[in-house]
Design a protein around this motif. Structure first.
Motif, PDB file in Angstrom:
ATOM      1  N   THR A   1      -9.926  -4.350  -4.937  1.00 47.20           N
ATOM      2  CA  THR A   1     -11.489  -3.770  -4.532  1.00 47.20           C
ATOM      3  C   THR A   1     -11.599  -2.295  -5.514  1.00 47.20           C
ATOM      4  O   THR A   1     -12.975  -1.882  -5.364  1.00 47.20           O
ATOM      5  N   GLN A   2     -10.660  -1.894  -5.820  1.00 41.84           N
ATOM      6  CA  GLN A   2     -10.447  -0.358  -6.284  1.00 41.84           C
ATOM      7  C   GLN A   2      -9.641  -0.228  -7.557  1.00 41.84           C
ATOM      8  O   GLN A   2      -8.895  -1.177  -7.613  1.00 41.84           O
TER       9      GLN A   2
ATOM     10  N   ASP B   1       0.179   3.606  -1.198  1.00 39.19           N
ATOM     11  CA  ASP B   1      -0.993   2.840  -0.592  1.00 39.19           C
ATOM     12  C   ASP B   1      -1.480   3.741   0.704  1.00 39.19           C
ATOM     13  O   ASP B   1      -0.834   4.401   1.170  1.00 39.19           O
ATOM     14  N   GLY B   2      -2.817   3.181   1.128  1.00 41.27           N
ATOM     15  CA  GLY B   2      -3.144   3.876   2.314  1.00 41.27           C
ATOM     16  C   GLY B   2      -4.452   4.515   2.008  1.00 41.27           C
ATOM     17  O   GLY B   2      -5.194   4.462   1.127  1.00 41.27           O
ATOM     18  N   GLU B   3      -4.866   5.303   2.989  1.00 40.20           N
ATOM     19  CA  GLU B   3      -6.279   5.939   3.067  1.00 40.20           C
ATOM     20  C   GLU B   3      -6.103   7.417   2.189  1.00 40.20           C
ATOM     21  O   GLU B   3      -5.074   7.642   2.016  1.00 40.20           O
ATOM     22  N   ASP B   4      -7.413   7.686   1.708  1.00 41.76           N
ATOM     23  CA  ASP B   4      -7.576   8.944   0.910  1.00 41.76           C
ATOM     24  C   ASP B   4      -6.760  10.161   1.808  1.00 41.76           C
ATOM     25  O   ASP B   4      -6.844  10.132   3.318  1.00 41.76           O
TER      26      ASP B   4
ATOM     27  N   ASP C   1      -2.968  -2.279  -0.246  1.00 39.74           N
ATOM     28  CA  ASP C   1      -4.357  -2.255   0.195  1.00 39.74           C
ATOM     29  C   ASP C   1      -5.052  -3.488  -0.548  1.00 39.74           C
ATOM     30  O   ASP C   1      -5.796  -4.132  -0.117  1.00 39.74           O
ATOM     31  N   ALA C   2      -4.743  -3.660  -1.751  1.00 40.07           N
ATOM     32  CA  ALA C   2      -5.291  -5.250  -2.452  1.00 40.07           C
ATOM     33  C   ALA C   2      -4.708  -6.435  -1.556  1.00 40.07           C
ATOM     34  O   ALA C   2      -5.720  -7.180  -1.430  1.00 40.07           O
TER      35      ALA C   2
ATOM     36  N   ARG D   1      -2.825  -7.682 -12.300  1.00 35.70           N
ATOM     37  CA  ARG D   1      -2.272  -6.570 -11.729  1.00 35.70           C
ATOM     38  C   ARG D   1      -1.414  -6.770 -10.573  1.00 35.70           C
ATOM     39  O   ARG D   1      -0.499  -5.734 -10.508  1.00 35.70           O
ATOM     40  N   THR D   2      -1.458  -7.582  -9.803  1.00 36.77           N
ATOM     41  CA  THR D   2      -0.464  -8.007  -8.745  1.00 36.77           C
ATOM     42  C   THR D   2       0.860  -8.099  -9.158  1.00 36.77           C
ATOM     43  O   THR D   2       1.759  -7.615  -8.591  1.00 36.77           O
TER      44      THR D   2
END
Length: 465
Positions: free
Chosen positions: A188-189, A201-204, A214-215, A389-390
């Motif tokens: 999604t990003q 990975d993770g929050e900003d 995250d994906a 991408r994965t």
């Protein structure tokens, strides 16, 4: 993408390039072009150090005569794969770029082997004899699957699943992200790099960004929304893998999940995770064939990239089982790869080394089979680009941790996975393969589906039903 690393092992030392143009490469390249019907977009380096072919083209390295013997006896995709897996053949530079160039040229030029006359065949045989291509058949690599029994019998299916998924939990933990989801993510990003240039990975904050885990979590959330999971609802997860969906649904939605797998290593891992996370009241793990599942009345059924292992003749029975497991108004989400009529199993390499007995079909055929079982297909979403991408994220991990993978499973198996990941990413990129999420419902006798008028809630905050 990280470039391919030179293989290691006991191989002949490289001989300096000869000053003349009579080396093995100069004899082989014209012969290969004659046999294939046109010039090849690659440069060849042979075991004697000789080099032939256009400058700037991908460099194929034949490290020994054994590679030539293998290709003479198996002049196809499987022979090339075996030579690569064993390290007898290599590609210098980036493997992805090399395969993309070769496959692209093959499509554009439409190379077709010509009919050779008696004299041409005699000269070709003479060249191969002088180069040492005639000799004993090289042994089949030990990583190749060896299955017996009737196709898609329970015993053979168990062996096929074990060949791929029971490699070891340590291997998949090293390859995958923390979710242990071995299926297409939902990006999604854009992927961001954290401090030091590594993907995290993770929050900003703290140098962390959006990455593969995250994906995968975004994919799991989307699946749960499409299935309208809620506290107390029931989910049958057929082919649960390492439990990413089962654990997420139980933890996030308080759903009661029956997680089914044929792989003993997966069942052990999920059982341990259920206990460690305190989910024993919500998740039941079964080491079972889907054909052994008792009739039920589940609110939802999920099958995430498991249907490819069912088999063509068995798939109508599989969809009938899904129908029987659902209550009226219950939903099923099938995330499944698709392919045309050519190589429905993925090709000789995939079928021999990765997923024996795999079968894929065009998307429309799968939709028809679901409808034939009495299910109403409500939504189809292609996520093909997401798989490119994965898989490239998995490949990046493989290259970055190459030494660890080699120590864990051996270089031959590591090279199998390198070839598998690179080839698969290209197959999705070039639309030779697809992957889709298919949502269907078992309507009530009156035709009620229980579906909302629009799917808006699947992609927005709020009620996802």
């Amino acid at each position: 993408m990280t470039g391919i690393r030179p293989a290691t092992g006991n191989r002949p030392a490289r001989v300096p390039r000869p000053r003349t143009s009579t080396g093995a490469a100069h004899r082989l390249l014209p012969l290969a072009e004659q046999l294939l019907g046109g010039p090849l977009p690659l440069r060849l380096r042979a075991w004697d150090g000789s080099v032939a072919g256009p400058e700037g083209a991908p460099v194929v390295v034949l490290r020994s005569r054994r590679a030539l013997r293998r290709l003479v006896r198996q002049p196809d995709e499987l022979g090339l794969a075996q030579a690569y897996i064993t390290g007898e053949l290599d590609i210098e530079g980036d493997l992805t770029d090399g395969l993309r160039t070769v496959w692209g040229a093959a499509r554009e030029r439409g190379l077709r082997p010509p009919k050779l006359g008696l004299a041409e065949r005699a000269r070709a045989v003479g060249t191969m004899v002088r180069l040492g291509a005639v000799g004993p058949r090289p042994p089949v690599p030990s990583s190749q699957a060896r299955l017996g029994g009737a196709l898609h019998s329970k015993a053979r299916d168990r062996a096929a699943i074990s060949h791929h998924y029971d490699l070891s939990n340590d291997f998949y933990a090293l390859l995958l992200d923390e979710t242990m989801a071995y299926s297409c993510g939902y990006w999604t990003q854009d992927e961001h790099e954290g401090a030091g240039g590594s993907h995290v990975d993770g929050e900003d904050g703290g140098g962390r960004g959006y990455g593969p885990a995250d994906a995968q979590r975004d994919k799991l959330e989307l699946v749960c929304r499409k299935l309208a999971l809620a506290p107390g609802s029931t989910l049958l997860d057929i082919g649960c893998g390492w439990g990413s969906l089962a654990l997420y649904a139980a933890e996030t939605y308080k759903t009661r999940v029956t997680a089914v797998t044929l792989a003993a290593e997966q069942a052990r891992y999920v059982t341990d995770q259920v206990a460690a996370r305190g989910l024993t009241e919500l998740v039941e793990v079964r080491l079972s064939d889907y054909r052994e599942i008792r009739a039920g009345s589940y609110d939802a059924v999920s099958t995430i990239e498991m249907g490819e292992h069912v088999g063509d003749a068995e798939y109508p029975g599989f969809t009938a089982t899904i129908h029987e497991m659902l209550r009226p108004g219950g939903r099923v989400l099938v995330q499944q790869m698709s392919r045309g009529a050519v190589a429905p199993g993925g090709g000789a390499f995939i079928e021999s080394y990765i997923a024996p007995d795999m079968h894929m079909r065009p998307l429309g055929d799968t939709v028809s089979l679901l409808e034939g079982a009495g299910l109403e297909v409500r939504a189809v979403e292609s996520i093909r680009e997401h798989y490119t991408r994965t898989i490239r994220a998995w490949h990046r991990t493989l290259e970055e941790r190459w030494a660890e993978f080699g120590a864990l499973v051996g270089e031959e198996t590591a090279r199998v996975w390198r070839l598998y990941l690179v080839g698969s990413a290209l197959a999705f990129e070039e639309r030779r393969m697809g992957v889709d999420q298919i949502l269907a419902v078992r309507p009530s006798e009156r035709g009620d589906s229980g579906m909302a008028p629009t799917p808006r809630g699947w992609y927005e905050e709020g009620d996802a039903r």
